[in-house]
Design an enzyme around this catalytic site. Sequence first.
Site, mmCIF file in Angstrom:
data_model
loop_
_atom_site.group_PDB
_atom_site.id
_atom_site.type_symbol
_atom_site.label_atom_id
_atom_site.label_comp_id
_atom_site.label_asym_id
_atom_site.label_seq_id
_atom_site.Cartn_x
_atom_site.Cartn_y
_atom_site.Cartn_z
ATOM 1 N N LYS A 76 85.538 33.771 41.903
ATOM 2 C CA LYS A 76 85.510 34.703 40.763
ATOM 3 C C LYS A 76 84.596 35.877 41.099
ATOM 4 O O LYS A 76 83.474 35.667 41.579
ATOM 5 C CB LYS A 76 84.975 33.990 39.513
ATOM 6 C CG LYS A 76 84.827 34.908 38.300
ATOM 7 C CD LYS A 76 83.928 34.317 37.225
ATOM 8 C CE LYS A 76 82.656 35.110 37.067
ATOM 9 N NZ LYS A 76 82.435 35.820 35.842
ATOM 10 N N LYS A 93 74.570 28.980 36.604
ATOM 11 C CA LYS A 93 73.442 29.856 36.949
ATOM 12 C C LYS A 93 72.293 29.051 37.549
ATOM 13 O O LYS A 93 71.657 29.489 38.507
ATOM 14 C CB LYS A 93 72.982 30.645 35.719
ATOM 15 C CG LYS A 93 73.941 31.781 35.385
ATOM 16 C CD LYS A 93 73.568 32.485 34.104
ATOM 17 C CE LYS A 93 74.579 33.579 33.769
ATOM 18 N NZ LYS A 93 74.416 34.084 32.408
ATOM 19 N N LYS A 134 78.719 39.684 39.564
ATOM 20 C CA LYS A 134 77.514 40.363 40.058
ATOM 21 C C LYS A 134 76.616 39.365 40.770
ATOM 22 O O LYS A 134 75.954 39.680 41.743
ATOM 23 C CB LYS A 134 76.726 40.947 38.884
ATOM 24 C CG LYS A 134 77.270 42.213 38.338
ATOM 25 C CD LYS A 134 76.621 42.493 36.981
ATOM 26 C CE LYS A 134 77.642 42.903 35.969
ATOM 27 N NZ LYS A 134 77.344 42.516 34.609
HETATM 28 P P1 ADP Z 1 79.143 39.069 35.892
HETATM 29 O O1 ADP Z 1 79.787 37.712 36.041
HETATM 30 O O2 ADP Z 1 79.511 39.972 36.996
HETATM 31 O O3 ADP Z 1 77.656 38.983 35.661
HETATM 32 P P2 ADP Z 1 79.272 39.621 33.076
HETATM 33 O O4 ADP Z 1 78.825 38.231 32.798
HETATM 34 O O5 ADP Z 1 78.327 40.736 32.745
HETATM 35 O O6 ADP Z 1 79.746 39.724 34.593
HETATM 36 O O7 ADP Z 1 80.635 39.870 32.331
HETATM 37 C C1 ADP Z 1 80.969 40.929 31.452
HETATM 38 C C2 ADP Z 1 82.396 40.746 30.999
HETATM 39 O O8 ADP Z 1 83.289 40.845 32.116
HETATM 40 C C3 ADP Z 1 82.660 39.370 30.364
HETATM 41 O O9 ADP Z 1 83.573 39.493 29.304
HETATM 42 C C4 ADP Z 1 83.262 38.591 31.497
HETATM 43 O O10 ADP Z 1 84.088 37.542 31.049
HETATM 44 C C5 ADP Z 1 84.064 39.652 32.225
HETATM 45 N N1 ADP Z 1 84.210 39.297 33.645
HETATM 46 C C6 ADP Z 1 83.226 39.253 34.580
HETATM 47 N N2 ADP Z 1 83.714 38.886 35.791
HETATM 48 C C7 ADP Z 1 85.044 38.684 35.620
HETATM 49 C C8 ADP Z 1 86.106 38.312 36.502
HETATM 50 N N3 ADP Z 1 85.903 38.092 37.786
HETATM 51 N N4 ADP Z 1 87.348 38.205 35.989
HETATM 52 C C9 ADP Z 1 87.591 38.445 34.670
HETATM 53 N N5 ADP Z 1 86.625 38.820 33.795
HETATM 54 C C10 ADP Z 1 85.373 38.942 34.246
#
Ligand code: ADP
Length: 321
Positions: free
Chosen positions: A189, A110, A192
């Site tokens: 990956k 981040k 958001k």
């Molecule tokens: P982001 O990375 O989009 O901000 P979050 O951190 O809010 O997403 O993640 C919420 C949940 O979704 C977590 O358990 C995270 O591991 C899962 N997650 C987010 N992006 C992925 C991805 N590309 N593949 C698998 N799991 C994901």
Amino acid sequence: MRILSGIQPSGALHLGNYFGMMRPAIDLQEQGDAYYFIANYHSMTSLFDAEKRRQNVVDVALDFMACGLDPERCVFFKQSDIPEHTELTWMLTTLTPMGLLERCHSYKDKIAKGLSPNHGLFAYPVLMAADILIYDSQVVPVGKDQKQHVEVTRDVAIKFNQTYGDTFVVPEPRIREETAVVPGIDGQKMSKSYENTIELFGAEKPLRKKIMSLVMDSRGMDEPKPDADRNIAVQLLKLVGSTEVASACEERLRAGGYGYGDLKKALFEAYWTYFEPMRQKREELAANMDYVYEVLAKGAQKAREVATVVNQRAKRACGLD
Ligand code: ADP
Ligand code: TRP
């Protein structure tokens, strides 16, 4: 079996969230005593707009329930309704070595992406540890990027138990290997914060455009593609499409003579069909917001019953009673 997971209201939910965390969590609600929550305290580390946070909480609630989260089978609530999470966080911070947090990839990523290194962002895994430990959670379904945070939670729980006597259940992450990391439209990956997401809900036209903009290589249509299994569209199609359609498209790519445009069209169709029932459910829920608010209020009440007991147990253990 006590199951727990959380999701941040920091933007629109996407296929990575769905296949990495929401789908496994929804499946697990049949197998145990599940607690799922909207991590709005966590969202304060990166989102600084109060109205957006409020709106995002509503959207996450609608998205998750539309996708199959069943309030009759799990406890669904928003984090800030349970202030004990933050109280327990303090008790845990004093047993969390700086080095443990300094090693967290998510923090380093981040910062590398330009987020300001505020203290909350750094201390975020301790709040997550409190979220998990305060419900005596045993299993935590998450995507792979969150595995390290559950490991931090384990370390902190063990240290607390050693210091103050047996207090916390030591949890385990539950990660589905086949969807541990869902790729985004640029092949990284899906996240958001990378602006490479395919959202679960939204208007058809921009979503179609997004899928048609998936980044492919420059090989010509006729060229056989022996590495078809590594193609992002094929990987996503394996998630949202039927096995037959996904393997047929993969075979056609391997053989050559099948264009990326047609592949992406097949992906869009499969994706749109997959989420059709969820879109309908979401509309029904959105037309009945009183019910959604009631679900969160009842969930908070149930969650708080457990959280206050564990918080008291922790306070007693460390002499704060
Ligand atoms: P982001 O990375 O989009 O901000 P979050 O951190 O809010 O997403 O993640 C919420 C949940 O979704 C977590 O358990 C995270 O591991 C899962 N997650 C987010 N992006 C992925 C991805 N590309 N593949 C698998 N799991 C994901
Ligand atoms: N940190 C998680 C994420 O960004 C969200 C989260 C907060 C969480 N508290 C949790 C996940 C507790 C599982 C358990 O995705």
